[in-house]
Design a protein around this motif. Structure first.
Motif, PDB file in Angstrom:
ATOM      1  N   GLU A 175     -25.959 -53.107  11.575  1.00 39.75           N
ATOM      2  CA  GLU A 175     -27.421 -52.769  11.429  1.00 39.75           C
ATOM      3  C   GLU A 175     -27.575 -51.351  11.223  1.00 39.75           C
ATOM      4  OE1 GLU A 175     -30.273 -54.641  13.695  1.00 39.75           O
ATOM      5  OE2 GLU A 175     -29.491 -56.575  13.472  1.00 39.75           O
ATOM      6  N   LYS A 176     -26.751 -50.780  12.066  1.00 43.17           N
ATOM      7  CA  LYS A 176     -26.909 -49.241  12.125  1.00 43.17           C
ATOM      8  C   LYS A 176     -26.211 -48.490  10.817  1.00 43.17           C
ATOM      9  CE  LYS A 176     -25.263 -45.389  15.304  1.00 43.17           C
ATOM     10  NZ  LYS A 176     -24.616 -45.098  16.609  1.00 43.17           N
ATOM     11  N   SER A 177     -25.334 -49.100  10.292  1.00 40.23           N
ATOM     12  CA  SER A 177     -24.532 -48.650   9.211  1.00 40.23           C
ATOM     13  C   SER A 177     -25.409 -48.887   7.857  1.00 40.23           C
ATOM     14  CB  SER A 177     -23.224 -48.984   9.150  1.00 40.23           C
ATOM     15  OG  SER A 177     -22.892 -50.202   9.113  1.00 40.23           O
ATOM     16  N   GLY A 178     -26.209 -49.806   8.069  1.00 39.98           N
ATOM     17  CA  GLY A 178     -26.804 -50.247   6.887  1.00 39.98           C
ATOM     18  C   GLY A 178     -26.246 -51.505   6.091  1.00 39.98           C
ATOM     19  N   LYS A 179     -25.202 -52.072   6.755  1.00 44.05           N
ATOM     20  CA  LYS A 179     -24.621 -53.253   6.268  1.00 44.05           C
ATOM     21  C   LYS A 179     -25.368 -54.537   6.640  1.00 44.05           C
ATOM     22  CE  LYS A 179     -20.146 -50.913   6.633  1.00 44.05           C
ATOM     23  NZ  LYS A 179     -18.715 -51.030   7.234  1.00 44.05           N
ATOM     24  N   ASN A 180     -24.952 -55.540   5.918  1.00 46.52           N
ATOM     25  CA  ASN A 180     -25.664 -56.797   6.205  1.00 46.52           C
ATOM     26  C   ASN A 180     -24.926 -57.275   7.415  1.00 46.52           C
ATOM     27  OD1 ASN A 180     -27.633 -56.863   4.225  1.00 46.52           O
ATOM     28  ND2 ASN A 180     -26.090 -57.731   2.790  1.00 46.52           N
ATOM     29  N   SER A 181     -25.483 -57.584   8.510  1.00 51.19           N
ATOM     30  CA  SER A 181     -25.028 -58.247   9.760  1.00 51.19           C
ATOM     31  C   SER A 181     -24.614 -59.898   9.486  1.00 51.19           C
ATOM     32  CB  SER A 181     -25.566 -58.320  10.892  1.00 51.19           C
ATOM     33  OG  SER A 181     -26.959 -59.033  10.831  1.00 51.19           O
ATOM     34  N   LEU A 182     -23.454 -60.386   9.978  1.00 55.45           N
ATOM     35  CA  LEU A 182     -23.180 -61.673   9.961  1.00 55.45           C
ATOM     36  C   LEU A 182     -24.513 -62.653  10.595  1.00 55.45           C
ATOM     37  CD1 LEU A 182     -19.797 -61.806  11.271  1.00 55.45           C
ATOM     38  CD2 LEU A 182     -20.403 -62.285   8.932  1.00 55.45           C
ATOM     39  N   ASP A 183     -24.735 -63.667   9.815  1.00 63.73           N
ATOM     40  CA  ASP A 183     -25.640 -64.653  10.305  1.00 63.73           C
ATOM     41  C   ASP A 183     -25.360 -65.513  11.321  1.00 63.73           C
ATOM     42  OD1 ASP A 183     -27.921 -66.257  10.233  1.00 63.73           O
ATOM     43  OD2 ASP A 183     -27.308 -67.394   8.579  1.00 63.73           O
ATOM     44  N   ILE A 184     -25.281 -64.814  12.766  1.00 65.90           N
ATOM     45  CA  ILE A 184     -24.417 -65.424  13.731  1.00 65.90           C
ATOM     46  C   ILE A 184     -25.360 -65.719  14.900  1.00 65.90           C
ATOM     47  CG2 ILE A 184     -22.127 -64.691  13.009  1.00 65.90           C
ATOM     48  CD1 ILE A 184     -22.847 -62.277  15.332  1.00 65.90           C
ATOM     49  N   ALA A 185     -26.706 -65.917  14.591  1.00 70.51           N
ATOM     50  CA  ALA A 185     -27.739 -66.248  15.556  1.00 70.51           C
ATOM     51  C   ALA A 185     -27.271 -67.412  16.595  1.00 70.51           C
ATOM     52  CB  ALA A 185     -29.002 -66.434  14.987  1.00 70.51           C
ATOM     53  N   GLY A 186     -26.937 -68.327  15.549  1.00 68.49           N
ATOM     54  CA  GLY A 186     -26.249 -69.552  16.255  1.00 68.49           C
ATOM     55  C   GLY A 186     -25.131 -69.483  17.226  1.00 68.49           C
ATOM     56  N   LEU A 187     -24.166 -68.740  16.549  1.00 69.00           N
ATOM     57  CA  LEU A 187     -22.895 -68.483  17.524  1.00 69.00           C
ATOM     58  C   LEU A 187     -23.269 -67.638  18.923  1.00 69.00           C
ATOM     59  CD1 LEU A 187     -19.923 -68.682  17.440  1.00 69.00           C
ATOM     60  CD2 LEU A 187     -19.693 -66.499  16.354  1.00 69.00           C
ATOM     61  N   LEU A 188     -24.214 -66.597  18.878  1.00 71.32           N
ATOM     62  CA  LEU A 188     -24.599 -66.089  20.008  1.00 71.32           C
ATOM     63  C   LEU A 188     -25.211 -67.028  20.913  1.00 71.32           C
ATOM     64  CD1 LEU A 188     -26.446 -62.659  18.164  1.00 71.32           C
ATOM     65  CD2 LEU A 188     -24.172 -62.895  19.660  1.00 71.32           C
ATOM     66  N   LYS A 189     -26.303 -67.798  20.475  1.00 71.89           N
ATOM     67  CA  LYS A 189     -26.780 -68.941  21.317  1.00 71.89           C
ATOM     68  C   LYS A 189     -25.686 -69.699  22.008  1.00 71.89           C
ATOM     69  CE  LYS A 189     -28.933 -72.737  22.602  1.00 71.89           C
ATOM     70  NZ  LYS A 189     -28.447 -74.141  22.833  1.00 71.89           N
ATOM     71  N   ILE A 190     -24.779 -70.218  21.174  1.00 71.85           N
ATOM     72  CA  ILE A 190     -23.914 -71.050  21.607  1.00 71.85           C
ATOM     73  C   ILE A 190     -23.017 -70.454  22.965  1.00 71.85           C
ATOM     74  CG2 ILE A 190     -21.424 -72.074  21.294  1.00 71.85           C
ATOM     75  CD1 ILE A 190     -22.546 -72.669  18.490  1.00 71.85           C
ATOM     76  N   ARG A 191     -22.310 -69.186  22.762  1.00 68.81           N
ATOM     77  CA  ARG A 191     -21.610 -68.508  23.563  1.00 68.81           C
ATOM     78  C   ARG A 191     -22.371 -68.076  24.689  1.00 68.81           C
ATOM     79  NH1 ARG A 191     -18.228 -70.008  24.779  1.00 68.81           N
ATOM     80  NH2 ARG A 191     -16.981 -68.210  25.462  1.00 68.81           N
ATOM     81  N   GLY A 192     -23.600 -67.493  24.682  1.00 66.37           N
ATOM     82  CA  GLY A 192     -24.528 -67.114  25.695  1.00 66.37           C
ATOM     83  C   GLY A 192     -24.837 -67.917  26.553  1.00 66.37           C
ATOM     84  N   SER A 193     -25.252 -69.388  25.830  1.00 69.74           N
ATOM     85  CA  SER A 193     -25.710 -70.539  26.866  1.00 69.74           C
ATOM     86  C   SER A 193     -24.692 -70.841  27.661  1.00 69.74           C
ATOM     87  CB  SER A 193     -26.284 -71.673  25.982  1.00 69.74           C
ATOM     88  OG  SER A 193     -25.336 -72.278  25.033  1.00 69.74           O
ATOM     89  N   GLU A 194     -23.399 -71.225  27.339  1.00 69.84           N
ATOM     90  CA  GLU A 194     -22.146 -71.654  28.039  1.00 69.84           C
ATOM     91  C   GLU A 194     -21.894 -70.493  29.089  1.00 69.84           C
ATOM     92  OE1 GLU A 194     -19.869 -73.968  24.517  1.00 69.84           O
ATOM     93  OE2 GLU A 194     -19.325 -71.913  24.703  1.00 69.84           O
ATOM     94  N   ILE A 195     -21.872 -69.140  28.721  1.00 68.89           N
ATOM     95  CA  ILE A 195     -21.733 -68.191  29.865  1.00 68.89           C
ATOM     96  C   ILE A 195     -22.762 -68.420  31.076  1.00 68.89           C
ATOM     97  CG2 ILE A 195     -21.871 -65.841  30.201  1.00 68.89           C
ATOM     98  CD1 ILE A 195     -20.645 -65.514  27.709  1.00 68.89           C
TER      99      ILE A 195
END
Length: 393
Positions: A301-321
């Protein structure tokens, strides 16, 4: 990808840390660090402190009264608040519905609803899940029938987090049965003090009534409370869910709880057990990896690039942790973590055994409560399918 913070960002972190240290009430921080029950007053007190500073809507652009921080600044703010023992900002108002009102609401709706959210005065609830519509949210059945200048709402929502405290609710309702299920959904803002709204708390494994059932019996909602266009609510809902699933990852809370786990392990005498310490190390690797993933998104985001559509991946790993660190806390305390007597806990009893405040009922209550994380916000099984289709291709 540059993961190093600039001198300006480090100075910003120092500013946030100093302000939080000076303004976060000590009794609230104590509760957070020791997993003790936070009351509605505790949560709203902190929200109002942030609101007075203009930081409750810390992710908001300046045009709507926010600080206009960059993605990195928002991350640093969240991290410093978490490490200091601040309560999580209740997300339904400032993190979830506010961006929807900004993006799709009209000027009158923005002027009417955003100030109360920004100040922390108005408590919002989320009306999404229903008894037969959880991960398959598009099958929802709560009906809103247009009659003149109002909608008549009938139906039921469930798992409404902290709904017993809600002043207002953003609600997905069915306004049409034609075409695909997604095409007949609308996004309504509903006053929970309206006639015909009833809230029934659901008691969970940890003894808390954190979630609720909410019933609507011929509830009248002014048509002016419709966000955007009728039958376009699914678009707005997806916009909101991306904020929810990123929020659920909560990497900064995981970092704080990791340090708490280490304190418990040392107090309970299992820190010297290399096998147990290996488990802590594995967890720490996962936490660092999750943080790197978050920082990778921020860097894009900082460099103006499109970030990966990974909201679901963040949710999966965060909840398991979250589930894993609560498990390890229970294992560290051993049999002393087992007693869970809600009434005794409320009275301040922490057990007449070694470990004191570290090996007590809150460990069990946190463990029980964290069983939910892989289910809510879209179950992890469903999220894995979404990641497979949208990220892996």
């Amino acid at each position: 990808m540059d993961l190093a913070f600039t001198p300006e960002e480090q100075a910003f972190r120092d500013e946030i840390r100093a302000w939080v240290r000076a303004n976060l009430p000590a009794e609230i921080s104590h509760k957070v660090h020791n997993a003790l029950r936070l009351t509605r007053d505790d949560m709203q007190r902190w929200a109002k402190i942030l609101g007075k500073k203009g930081w409750l809507g810390y992710g908001w652009p300046q045009q709507f009264g926010g600080p206009g921080w960059s993605a990195v600044q928002k991350h640093l703010f969240e991290e410093e608040c978490a490490l200091a023992g601040a309560p999580r900002i209740v997300p339904f108002g400032p993190v979830m519905v506010a961006p929807v009102i900004m993006a799709f609401g009209n000027k009158e709706q923005q002027e009417r609803f955003l100030p109360g959210i920004a100040s922390g005065e108005v408590w919002w609830s989320q009306g999404y899940s229903e008894p037969g519509s959880g991960s398959d949210l598009a099958s929802l059945k709560t009906r809103a029938e247009r009659r003149g200048d109002k909608y008549i709402v009938n139906g039921q929502k469930t798992w409404t987090t902290l709904g017993q405290y809600g002043d207002w609710m953003f609600n997905l309702v069915r306004t049409s049965t034609e075409g695909k299920p997604q095409t007949g959904i609308s996004f309504l803002l509903l006053d929970m003090k309206s006639k015909g709204v009833s809230v029934r708390p659901i008691k969970l494994l940890d003894g808390e009534c954190e979630v609720n059932e909410v019933f609507f019996d011929n509830v009248e909602v002014p048509a002016e409370n419709l966000i955007g266009e009728e039958n376009k609510g699914w678009t707005y809902a997806k916009h909101l869910l991306s904020h929810e699933r990123t929020n659920i990852a909560d990497v900064n809370r995981a970092k704080r709880e990791l340090e708490r786990l280490k304190r418990i392990a040392k107090t309970e005498g299992v820190w010297d057990d290399t096998r147990f310490r290996d488990q802590i190390a594995l967890l720490e690797v996962d936490v660092v990896a999750l943080e790197m993933l978050v920082l990778r998104v921020l860097s894009a985001e900082k460099s103006g690039k499109n970030s990966l559509d990974i909201a679901g991946l963040l949710k999966i790993r965060g909840s398991e942790i979250q589930q894993r660190y609560s498990e390890l806390m229970m294992l560290a305390a051993g049999p002393y973590s087992l007693p869970f007597i809600e009434e005794a806990m409320e009275a301040g009893w922490q057990g007449d055994f070694p470990g004191g405040v570290l090996a007590n009922a809150p460990l069990a209550s946190t463990y029980f409560n964290m069983r939910k994380t892989t289910i809510y916000g879209g179950s992890n099984e469903v999220q894995r399918n979404i990641v497979a289709q949208t990220v892996l291709g």
